[in-house]
Design a protein around this motif. Sequence first.
Motif, PDB file in Angstrom:
ATOM      1  N   UNK A  27       0.832  -1.219   0.000  1.00 28.99           N
ATOM      2  CA  UNK A  27       0.000   0.000   0.000  1.00 28.99           C
ATOM      3  C   UNK A  27       0.865   1.266   0.000  1.00 28.99           C
ATOM      4  N   UNK A  28       1.934   1.243  -0.808  1.00 32.30           N
ATOM      5  CA  UNK A  28       2.797   2.413  -0.969  1.00 32.30           C
ATOM      6  C   UNK A  28       2.828   2.804  -2.434  1.00 32.30           C
ATOM      7  N   UNK A  29       3.039   4.101  -2.702  1.00 32.76           N
ATOM      8  CA  UNK A  29       3.271   4.468  -4.089  1.00 32.76           C
ATOM      9  C   UNK A  29       4.714   4.135  -4.462  1.00 32.76           C
ATOM     10  N   UNK A  30       4.979   4.032  -5.747  1.00 33.22           N
ATOM     11  CA  UNK A  30       6.281   3.546  -6.205  1.00 33.22           C
ATOM     12  C   UNK A  30       7.419   4.458  -5.769  1.00 33.22           C
ATOM     13  N   UNK A  31       7.183   5.761  -5.744  1.00 34.05           N
ATOM     14  CA  UNK A  31       8.251   6.712  -5.389  1.00 34.05           C
ATOM     15  C   UNK A  31       8.700   6.508  -3.939  1.00 34.05           C
ATOM     16  N   UNK A  32       7.752   6.266  -3.038  1.00 32.33           N
ATOM     17  CA  UNK A  32       8.116   6.029  -1.635  1.00 32.33           C
ATOM     18  C   UNK A  32       8.861   4.705  -1.468  1.00 32.33           C
ATOM     19  N   UNK A  33       8.459   3.689  -2.248  1.00 34.12           N
ATOM     20  CA  UNK A  33       9.165   2.417  -2.182  1.00 34.12           C
ATOM     21  C   UNK A  33      10.602   2.579  -2.660  1.00 34.12           C
ATOM     22  N   UNK A  34      10.801   3.356  -3.721  1.00 35.16           N
ATOM     23  CA  UNK A  34      12.167   3.599  -4.206  1.00 35.16           C
ATOM     24  C   UNK A  34      13.005   4.325  -3.146  1.00 35.16           C
ATOM     25  N   UNK A  35      12.378   5.246  -2.432  1.00 35.34           N
ATOM     26  CA  UNK A  35      13.113   5.955  -1.368  1.00 35.34           C
ATOM     27  C   UNK A  35      13.550   4.993  -0.267  1.00 35.34           C
ATOM     28  N   UNK A  36      12.684   4.016   0.064  1.00 35.37           N
ATOM     29  CA  UNK A  36      13.050   3.026   1.083  1.00 35.37           C
ATOM     30  C   UNK A  36      14.198   2.161   0.572  1.00 35.37           C
ATOM     31  N   UNK A  37      14.125   1.765  -0.701  1.00 38.06           N
ATOM     32  CA  UNK A  37      15.169   0.917  -1.278  1.00 38.06           C
ATOM     33  C   UNK A  37      16.506   1.654  -1.309  1.00 38.06           C
ATOM     34  N   UNK A  38      16.476   2.960  -1.553  1.00 37.44           N
ATOM     35  CA  UNK A  38      17.713   3.743  -1.620  1.00 37.44           C
ATOM     36  C   UNK A  38      18.190   4.227  -0.250  1.00 37.44           C
ATOM     37  N   UNK A  39      17.413   3.948   0.800  1.00 37.32           N
ATOM     38  CA  UNK A  39      17.812   4.356   2.139  1.00 37.32           C
ATOM     39  C   UNK A  39      17.484   5.799   2.452  1.00 37.32           C
ATOM     40  N   UNK A  40      16.625   6.432   1.651  1.00 35.39           N
ATOM     41  CA  UNK A  40      16.265   7.837   1.873  1.00 35.39           C
ATOM     42  C   UNK A  40      15.132   7.981   2.888  1.00 35.39           C
ATOM     43  N   UNK A  41      14.437   6.897   3.171  1.00 36.35           N
ATOM     44  CA  UNK A  41      13.428   6.878   4.225  1.00 36.35           C
ATOM     45  C   UNK A  41      13.310   5.462   4.777  1.00 36.35           C
ATOM     46  N   UNK A  42      12.660   5.360   5.927  1.00 35.24           N
ATOM     47  CA  UNK A  42      12.528   4.059   6.592  1.00 35.24           C
ATOM     48  C   UNK A  42      11.087   3.572   6.455  1.00 35.24           C
ATOM     49  N   UNK A  43      10.869   2.266   6.522  1.00 37.63           N
ATOM     50  CA  UNK A  43       9.490   1.761   6.564  1.00 37.63           C
ATOM     51  C   UNK A  43       8.758   2.360   7.756  1.00 37.63           C
ATOM     52  N   UNK A  44       7.476   2.561   7.615  1.00 37.66           N
ATOM     53  CA  UNK A  44       6.704   3.241   8.660  1.00 37.66           C
ATOM     54  C   UNK A  44       6.477   2.379   9.888  1.00 37.66           C
TER      55      UNK A  44
END
Length: 414
Positions: A27-44
Motif C-alpha cells: 500500500x505504498x506508491x512507487x516513489x516512496x518504495x524507491x526511497x526506502x530501497x535507496x535508504x532515503x526513508x525508513x518503513x513506517x
Amino acid sequence: MPDFATLLSEHIHNKNIKTYALAQYCNLDRSNMYKIIKGQRKPSSLEMVEKMCKFMHLSPSEQADMEESYHIALIGRENYYRRKAVQQFFEEFRIPTLQLPATSPSNASDYADNATLLHSHLEINRSLLYIIASELKKSGGKISLLIQPDYTFLTAGGYASSSVDIDHIICLNNNQNVSFARQNYNLNCLRNILPLYSNHYQYNCYYYYDDIDAVTSAFALFPYAVITTEYACLISSDMQSGFITKDPESLKLFSYLFSQYLAQTTPLLRPVTDLGGQIQYVENTMQNITEGYFFQMLPCLTRFLTRDMLETYIVKDLPHRSELLDRLQNYLHELQSIPASADLTFICSIEGIRKFLNTGRVGEYPAYAYTPLNLSDRLFLIRQLANSMLNEHNRLLKRAIGMIDHEFYLFAGR
C-alpha cells in the motif's frame, strides 16, 4: 549486519522482485518504495517490513535479519546492540554452583625453588589451580586476585571454602572507542563475577576505571597477579607466560602493592546474606527516591501488603520475628509514602502475575521466612496492582524476560 536498504535491495535483486508489485502489496506508491530501497526513508512500521518479507517469500532467518536491520535503522547500531546486550544479560541470568576446573594439579615439588618460570597457558592454569586449591584447605587463608573476569578459567572455578577471604581487583573500561568485540565489556565482567559472589561467602570484588586496551596491552609486563599466603603468581596479558614464587620477601612486596592498589578502588557489589540485611539495604536505597525503574517479572507487590498479612504469613518461630515485623512495617510505610510526583516505572509480566496467583510466593523474599498466601489474599494484591496501574507508570510484558524460576530483580535509580 548490512543496513536495511542494502538488505532489501539484495533480496529484490536476487529474487527478481518487481518494485511496483511490492509497492502495491505494501500500500505504498512507487516513489516512496524507491526511497526506502535507496535508504532515503525508513518503513513506517514493523508490520510493513513483515509485509515486504511475506511478498518476497523470505525464509524465517532472512525475515529475522530484515527485522533486526529495521530496528537498527530506527535507533542506531550502537544503541541497538547495547540494548540487545542488556536484554541478553537478563534472559541468560544464572548463578550456577561452581566447581574447580578439571585440570590435574601440579605437585608441591614443582615449586620447591623460590621462583619457577611458566611458559604456556596450560602451565599457568595448572599452577593457579594448585596454589588456589592449596589455599582453600587452610583455615583463615587469603587469596588476592588482580586479574580480569574474562579469564574464565579463574572465574569459573569453585571456591568452596567459607574460611578463606578472596579480594579481587578488576578494571572496568572507560574507553568509548573500543573495538566492537568489547563494546559490552563491563556488562560481561559483571556476568562473570556474579557466580563467585553466590558461591563464596567472603568473596569481594573491587573496581577502578581505565582504558581496558591499555591495561591489557602486549607491552604491559605481567599486569595480572594471583597472591596467596604461600605463593605469588605473576602473569602476562596474553596468559602465555609468567612466573610463580614463594620467596617470603617477594610475597611481602606483592602483598603490599596489592593493598596499595586496593585502597584506590571501589567495592563493586554488596552481598546481602539475610532478610534483615536485605530490608535495611532496600530501605536505604529507597530513601528520598524521586525517579527510577522497578524491573521484575513477578510484580512488585510488597507495597500493597498489610500489617495483618505480615502477622499471618511470617513464620511464627522465625528468629527475631517481632523485630522483623516492625522493620517490614516501617519498610511498607516508606514505600507507601513515596510521593505521587515521583517518576517511577514498574515493569512486570503477565506470566509473573500468573505464577504468583498459582503459588502465592514472591521470589524476592526467602521461602523460609513466610508461608504462601492464600488465594483470597493473592487476588486482593493483584487487584491492588491493577488499581495502581491507573495512576502509575506501569509496563506489562506479554512475554517474560529471563527465567521466572531464577528471576533477576532490578531497581535502577538515578
